[in-house]
Structure formats: structure tokens, C-alpha cells
Scaffold this active site. Structure first.
Site, PDB file in Angstrom:
ATOM      1  N   HIS A  23       8.960  -4.595   2.097  1.00  0.00           N
ATOM      2  CA  HIS A  23       8.092  -4.112   1.014  1.00  0.00           C
ATOM      3  C   HIS A  23       7.727  -5.277   0.095  1.00  0.00           C
ATOM      4  CE1 HIS A  23      10.339  -0.030   1.441  1.00  0.00           C
ATOM      5  NE2 HIS A  23       9.114   0.160   1.912  1.00  0.00           N
ATOM      6  N   LYS A  47      12.548  15.278   0.438  1.00  0.00           N
ATOM      7  CA  LYS A  47      13.220  14.188   1.145  1.00  0.00           C
ATOM      8  C   LYS A  47      14.536  13.882   0.444  1.00  0.00           C
ATOM      9  CE  LYS A  47      10.230  10.804   3.518  1.00  0.00           C
ATOM     10  NZ  LYS A  47       9.602   9.493   3.377  1.00  0.00           N
ATOM     11  N   ARG A  96       3.808  -1.860  10.496  1.00  0.00           N
ATOM     12  CA  ARG A  96       4.838  -2.664  11.154  1.00  0.00           C
ATOM     13  C   ARG A  96       4.628  -2.718  12.657  1.00  0.00           C
ATOM     14  NH1 ARG A  96       9.332   0.584   7.994  1.00  0.00           N
ATOM     15  NH2 ARG A  96       7.596   2.008   8.183  1.00  0.00           N
ATOM     16  N   SER A 134      13.609   1.088   5.122  1.00  0.00           N
ATOM     17  CA  SER A 134      14.652   1.532   4.184  1.00  0.00           C
ATOM     18  C   SER A 134      15.696   2.354   4.931  1.00  0.00           C
ATOM     19  CB  SER A 134      14.047   2.380   3.068  1.00  0.00           C
ATOM     20  OG  SER A 134      13.106   1.652   2.334  1.00  0.00           O
TER      21      SER A 134
HETATM   22  P1  ADP Z   1       7.116   6.120   3.211  1.00  0.00           P
HETATM   23  O1  ADP Z   1       8.196   7.095   2.880  1.00  0.00           O
HETATM   24  O2  ADP Z   1       5.759   6.433   2.690  1.00  0.00           O
HETATM   25  O3  ADP Z   1       7.136   5.626   4.644  1.00  0.00           O
HETATM   26  P2  ADP Z   1       8.108   3.513   2.623  1.00  0.00           P
HETATM   27  O4  ADP Z   1       8.586   3.010   1.303  1.00  0.00           O
HETATM   28  O5  ADP Z   1       9.084   3.510   3.722  1.00  0.00           O
HETATM   29  O6  ADP Z   1       7.527   4.915   2.302  1.00  0.00           O
HETATM   30  O7  ADP Z   1       6.813   2.711   3.072  1.00  0.00           O
HETATM   31  C1  ADP Z   1       5.715   2.527   2.234  1.00  0.00           C
HETATM   32  C2  ADP Z   1       4.704   1.662   2.935  1.00  0.00           C
HETATM   33  O8  ADP Z   1       5.261   0.380   3.171  1.00  0.00           O
HETATM   34  C3  ADP Z   1       4.244   2.169   4.295  1.00  0.00           C
HETATM   35  O9  ADP Z   1       2.873   1.848   4.464  1.00  0.00           O
HETATM   36  C4  ADP Z   1       5.067   1.381   5.263  1.00  0.00           C
HETATM   37  O10 ADP Z   1       4.415   1.215   6.513  1.00  0.00           O
HETATM   38  C5  ADP Z   1       5.182   0.057   4.540  1.00  0.00           C
HETATM   39  N1  ADP Z   1       6.371  -0.676   4.922  1.00  0.00           N
HETATM   40  C6  ADP Z   1       7.637  -0.217   4.985  1.00  0.00           C
HETATM   41  N2  ADP Z   1       8.474  -1.173   5.415  1.00  0.00           N
HETATM   42  C7  ADP Z   1       7.721  -2.271   5.637  1.00  0.00           C
HETATM   43  C8  ADP Z   1       7.985  -3.594   6.139  1.00  0.00           C
HETATM   44  N3  ADP Z   1       9.202  -3.960   6.538  1.00  0.00           N
HETATM   45  N4  ADP Z   1       6.958  -4.462   6.223  1.00  0.00           N
HETATM   46  C9  ADP Z   1       5.712  -4.076   5.865  1.00  0.00           C
HETATM   47  N5  ADP Z   1       5.382  -2.852   5.425  1.00  0.00           N
HETATM   48  C10 ADP Z   1       6.370  -1.956   5.318  1.00  0.00           C
END
Ligand code: ADP
Length: 167
Positions: A23, A47, A96, A134
Site C-alpha cells: 500500500h 468484515k 497485483r 494485509s
Molecule cells: P480491499 O479490502 O479494498 O481489498 P485493501 O486495503 O486490501 O482493501 O486494498 C486496497 C487497494 O490496494 C486495492 O486496489 C488493492 O488491489 C491494492 N493493494 C493491496 N495490496 C497491494 C500491494 N501489495 N501492492 C499494490 N497494491 C495493493
């Protein structure tokens, strides 16, 4: 032709439970492309989260201190409604792997239908972090695996604390 002076405010919505290095990499790169970037935590009661929205916001605030044009917010309901409320004209998301693509495409098309003036822009994950989520970080940490480098040091500490409390 005169250069356009429209300023770009983006929101980057997600769960951020907790923020990972993936992130953070996306935020660092995204913040250079826009005037203002709002990292927006979705308040999703259905969630089950490890950290409360307030705890997630506090970690984000700490980790994002070095980025002057990045701020942290939270919202419930439609992402596009929050974008309009905050005056954002762009939604930032990360991709990703192919597995992210289908869901992200659906969301982007639905959001465009709901609010045609707002574009969703995708950045490809940094190659070092394309396997980081996460969910996986929490799982590995709870099983005692080494997560250093996969999350900011502050988050690593908080994760260890939370997992120790739970066991
Ligand atoms: P959600 O619950 O919406 O998936 P996340 O916080 O997991 O929330 O992800 C938010 C955004 O960040 C999504 O577009 C996801 O694809 C992106 N994202 C999550 N992890 C990564 C990463 N390691 N690298 C790049 N983008 C990421």
C-alpha cells in the site's frame, strides 16, 4: 493551447487492516501523480477486522507523515459518494495480479456508471510487493513468521502486540 489548471484530488480507498509496504509503495508513487491524495478507510461492519478503523487511521497517519499532500479519512457507503463529498475526481487502486483485475474492473465500471465524472486509475504493484496483502501478512504474523519489510516497522510492532494479546 494553455495548460490545464484543473487540480487532481484522488482517493485511495481500501480496508488497510493494516497498511502494508505494498500500500505504502502505491501511495508514494500515486502521491507524485496528483495534487492531493486521500487514503480512505472503508468502514465495513461486515468484515471482521484485526484493527479498529481508529487504530488503522492512527497507523496510517504516522506512516504517511513524510507525504505532505497525503491525508487520511474514513467513510461508510459508496466510494463514489465519498469521492464527491471530498471533491475528488479520481479513484486510485492497485493491481497485483490477474486475480485482482476482474474484481477491480467490475468496481471501476460500476463506479463509472454511478459517477461518470470520476475516473479510476490503476497502478501496478511494485514487483517487490506484488504478493503482499494485509490478509496474508496477518496470517503469517499470527503463525510466528517473519514479516519484517512487508509492513512498515510501526505496523510490525502493532501486529506483534495485537497477536500476543490474542494468544
Ligand atoms: P480491499 O479490502 O479494498 O481489498 P485493501 O486495503 O486490501 O482493501 O486494498 C486496497 C487497494 O490496494 C486495492 O486496489 C488493492 O488491489 C491494492 N493493494 C493491496 N495490496 C497491494 C500491494 N501489495 N501492492 C499494490 N497494491 C495493493
Amino acid at each position: 493551447m494553455a495548460a490545464s489548471t484543473t487540480s487532481i484530488t484522488a482517493i485511495y480507498p481500501g480496508s488497510f487492516d493494516p497498511i502494508t509496504s505494498g500500500h505504502l509503495d502505491l501511495i508514494a508513487r500515486g502521491s507524485r501523480l496528483v495534487d492531493r491524495l486521500i487514503v480512505a478507510i472503508l468502514r465495513n461492519e461486515s468484515k471482521r477486522a484485526l484493527f479498529s478503523v481508529e487504530e488503522r487511521a492512527e497507523m496510517l497517519e504516522q506512516v504517511l507523515k513524510p507525504y505532505p499532500n497525503v491525508e487520511v479519512g474514513s467513510f461508510a457507503g459508496l466510494t463514489v459518494a465519498y469521492a464527491v463529498e471530498r471533491g475528488a475526481n479520481l479513484i486510485l487502486r492497485g493491481i497485483r495480479a490477474i486475480s485482482d483485475y476482474e474484481y477491480e474492473l467490475q468496481m471501476a465500471l460500476m463506479n463509472r456508471r454511478l459517477q461518470p465524472g470520476i475516473e479510476t486509475v490503476f497502478l501496478m504493484a511494485g514487483e517487490t510487493y506484488s504478493f503482499v496483502s494485509s490478509r496474508l501478512v496477518k496470517e503469517v504474523a499470527s503463525l510466528g513468521g517473519n514479516i519484517s519489510g512487508l509492513v512498515p516497522p510501526l505496523v510490525e510492532q502493532r501486529l506483534r502486540g495485537r497477536i500476543a494479546q490474542r494468544s
